[in-house]
Design an enzyme around this catalytic site. Structure first.
Site, PDB file in Angstrom:
ATOM      1  N   ASP A 265     -11.215   3.027   0.039  1.00 44.42           N
ATOM      2  CA  ASP A 265     -12.053   3.812   0.944  1.00 44.42           C
ATOM      3  C   ASP A 265     -13.199   2.955   1.496  1.00 44.42           C
ATOM      4  O   ASP A 265     -13.676   2.045   0.821  1.00 44.42           O
ATOM      5  CB  ASP A 265     -12.619   5.019   0.172  1.00 44.42           C
ATOM      6  CG  ASP A 265     -13.217   6.053   1.107  1.00 44.42           C
ATOM      7  OD1 ASP A 265     -12.953   5.993   2.327  1.00 44.42           O
ATOM      8  OD2 ASP A 265     -13.959   6.922   0.616  1.00 44.42           O
TER       9      ASP A 265
ATOM     10  N   TRP B 225     -17.340   0.066   6.922  1.00 45.42           N
ATOM     11  CA  TRP B 225     -17.442  -1.397   6.987  1.00 45.42           C
ATOM     12  C   TRP B 225     -17.474  -1.838   8.448  1.00 45.42           C
ATOM     13  O   TRP B 225     -18.275  -2.687   8.833  1.00 45.42           O
ATOM     14  CB  TRP B 225     -16.235  -2.005   6.265  1.00 45.42           C
ATOM     15  CG  TRP B 225     -16.210  -3.498   6.158  1.00 45.42           C
ATOM     16  CD1 TRP B 225     -16.676  -4.264   5.129  1.00 45.42           C
ATOM     17  CD2 TRP B 225     -15.681  -4.418   7.133  1.00 45.42           C
ATOM     18  NE1 TRP B 225     -16.469  -5.599   5.387  1.00 45.42           N
ATOM     19  CE2 TRP B 225     -15.854  -5.720   6.612  1.00 45.42           C
ATOM     20  CE3 TRP B 225     -15.079  -4.279   8.377  1.00 45.42           C
ATOM     21  CZ2 TRP B 225     -15.450  -6.862   7.293  1.00 45.42           C
ATOM     22  CZ3 TRP B 225     -14.677  -5.419   9.064  1.00 45.42           C
ATOM     23  CH2 TRP B 225     -14.861  -6.696   8.522  1.00 45.42           C
TER      24      TRP B 225
ATOM     25  N   HIS C  58      -9.816  -1.445   9.073  1.00 44.66           N
ATOM     26  CA  HIS C  58      -8.495  -1.342   8.434  1.00 44.66           C
ATOM     27  C   HIS C  58      -7.847  -2.732   8.342  1.00 44.66           C
ATOM     28  O   HIS C  58      -7.219  -3.069   7.347  1.00 44.66           O
ATOM     29  CB  HIS C  58      -7.588  -0.391   9.214  1.00 44.66           C
ATOM     30  CG  HIS C  58      -8.093   1.028   9.229  1.00 44.66           C
ATOM     31  ND1 HIS C  58      -8.528   1.662   8.096  1.00 44.66           N
ATOM     32  CD2 HIS C  58      -8.239   1.930  10.241  1.00 44.66           C
ATOM     33  CE1 HIS C  58      -8.914   2.897   8.404  1.00 44.66           C
ATOM     34  NE2 HIS C  58      -8.750   3.077   9.697  1.00 44.66           N
TER      35      HIS C  58
ATOM     36  N   LEU D 133       5.232  -7.634 -10.833  1.00 47.41           N
ATOM     37  CA  LEU D 133       4.394  -6.490 -10.461  1.00 47.41           C
ATOM     38  C   LEU D 133       5.156  -5.480  -9.608  1.00 47.41           C
ATOM     39  O   LEU D 133       5.867  -5.854  -8.671  1.00 47.41           O
ATOM     40  CB  LEU D 133       3.179  -7.005  -9.670  1.00 47.41           C
ATOM     41  CG  LEU D 133       2.269  -5.952  -9.047  1.00 47.41           C
ATOM     42  CD1 LEU D 133       1.523  -5.158 -10.107  1.00 47.41           C
ATOM     43  CD2 LEU D 133       1.263  -6.612  -8.090  1.00 47.41           C
TER      44      LEU D 133
HETATM   45  C1  FPP Z   1      -9.919   4.656   4.054  1.00 47.31           C
HETATM   46  O1  FPP Z   1     -10.975   4.209   4.822  1.00 47.31           O
HETATM   47  C2  FPP Z   1      -8.717   3.886   4.323  1.00 47.31           C
HETATM   48  C3  FPP Z   1      -7.576   4.370   4.872  1.00 47.31           C
HETATM   49  C4  FPP Z   1      -7.393   5.757   5.271  1.00 47.31           C
HETATM   50  C5  FPP Z   1      -6.417   3.520   5.150  1.00 47.31           C
HETATM   51  C6  FPP Z   1      -6.192   2.391   4.206  1.00 47.31           C
HETATM   52  C7  FPP Z   1      -5.451   1.351   4.926  1.00 47.31           C
HETATM   53  C8  FPP Z   1      -5.565   0.033   4.747  1.00 47.31           C
HETATM   54  C9  FPP Z   1      -6.390  -0.592   3.704  1.00 47.31           C
HETATM   55  C10 FPP Z   1      -4.855  -0.895   5.635  1.00 47.31           C
HETATM   56  C11 FPP Z   1      -3.385  -0.770   5.616  1.00 47.31           C
HETATM   57  C12 FPP Z   1      -2.797  -0.767   4.255  1.00 47.31           C
HETATM   58  C13 FPP Z   1      -1.676  -1.401   3.878  1.00 47.31           C
HETATM   59  C14 FPP Z   1      -1.174  -1.238   2.495  1.00 47.31           C
HETATM   60  C15 FPP Z   1      -0.925  -2.253   4.764  1.00 47.31           C
HETATM   61  P1  FPP Z   1     -11.668   5.193   5.873  1.00 47.31           P
HETATM   62  O2  FPP Z   1     -11.083   4.909   7.202  1.00 47.31           O
HETATM   63  O3  FPP Z   1     -11.523   6.603   5.405  1.00 47.31           O
HETATM   64  O4  FPP Z   1     -13.160   4.711   5.772  1.00 47.31           O
HETATM   65  P2  FPP Z   1     -14.495   5.571   6.004  1.00 47.31           P
HETATM   66  O5  FPP Z   1     -14.493   6.654   4.943  1.00 47.31           O
HETATM   67  O6  FPP Z   1     -15.585   4.564   5.804  1.00 47.31           O
HETATM   68  O7  FPP Z   1     -14.420   6.100   7.399  1.00 47.31           O
END
Ligand code: FPP
Length: 249
Positions: free
Chosen positions: A28, A33, A45, A139
């Site tokens: 999260d 960020w 992302h 893994l």
């Molecule tokens: C949460 O941050 C993150 C997500 C909803 C997506 C996670 C995706 C990735 C790390 C990239 C792709 C992953 C893979 C495995 C290829 P948020 O957007 O909710 O952040 P915020 O709460 O600060 O808005």
């Protein structure tokens, strides 16, 4: 200010005989960020993928057998189309680019969630990645995609009801129920990590985390490094897990 501890120092403090067997992560903070840097959310992302590599490498290095990452929830469809499309594109890019690395490190990919509802090209890339890593024995990296714990529980109940209808009777206990979850071939997480300081489970593995140790860090996911994962394991190893019993006193 506390002096910075080196990666080698943290590594040396980990007891390799008492590693968590399964680490699950709620990644999260990508959006925050990016916002702090006046960048579009997708840049967060994209930077989050770097952190995915860090977590995977740290687990593979230590010999943690299972890592599960919450990459896209059933609730994430509520986000703007542009962000969803870019997330799917990033996922496809990750799957294509990473197969070589996964094979090099003997990592087997898995997926949990309502995968059949993902866009067809994503499903096709997932099939290729799953198939090309299925013989690896190191893994087990599971991506939770279009995942929601309540949906998983409902799917399990539906499967059980089908079986009951077919057989007329059946035994229903915790073991049988677990066998109908998406995670049937993965042990429950010992350690659940959440980044960005939020104190929520966000519909992630609700059944499976019943006895997991929870570790929350203020670090935003794109800033997460191997050092953070090592620190989480060190803290985990200091905890006394009692599973409702009295422990060792
Ligand atoms: C949460 O941050 C993150 C997500 C909803 C997506 C996670 C995706 C990735 C790390 C990239 C792709 C992953 C893979 C495995 C290829 P948020 O957007 O909710 O952040 P915020 O709460 O600060 O808005």
């Amino acid at each position: 200010m506390k002096p910075e501890v080196s990666e080698a120092n943290l590594l040396a403090r980990i007891d390799l005989d008492r590693l968590p067997q399964h680490i699950a992560v709620i990644m999260d903070g990508n959006g925050r960020w990016a916002r702090r840097r006046h960048l579009p959310r997708i840049a967060g992302h994209r930077a989050g993928i770097r952190a995915v590599r860090q977590a995977v490498e740290a687990c593979a290095r230590l010999g943690v057998p299972y890592l599960t990452l919450y990459a896209f929830s059933v609730e994430n469809w509520k986000r703007p189309h542009t962000e969803i499309n870019l997330l799917m594109a990033l996922l496809r890019e990750y799957l294509k680019k990473e197969i070589g690395e996964l094979n090099k490190h003997n990592i087997r990919l898995g997926v949990i969630g309502r995968v059949g509802e993902l866009p067809k090209p994503v499903q096709a890339d997932l099939q290729v990645a799953l198939q090309r890593t299925c013989r690896n024995t190191g893994l087990r990296l599971t991506l939770a995609l279009n995942y929601g714990a309540r949906a998983e529980l409902i799917d399990a109940v539906r499967a059980l009801a089908e079986q009951l209808k077919r057989n007329g009777s059946m035994r229903i206990d915790e073991a049988t129920f677990s066998q109908h979850l998406y995670t049937r071939d993965v042990p429950d997480p010992d350690l659940l990590i959440r980044t960005s300081g939020e104190l929520r489970l966000s519909n992630f593995l609700l059944w499976q985390v019943a006895y997991s140790e929870i570790w929350v860090t203020e670090t935003l996911w794109p800033d997460f490094t191997q050092k953070d994962l090592f620190q989480a394991i060190i803290d985990f190893q200091k905890r006394e897990r009692r599973y409702g019993g009295l422990g060792l006193g």
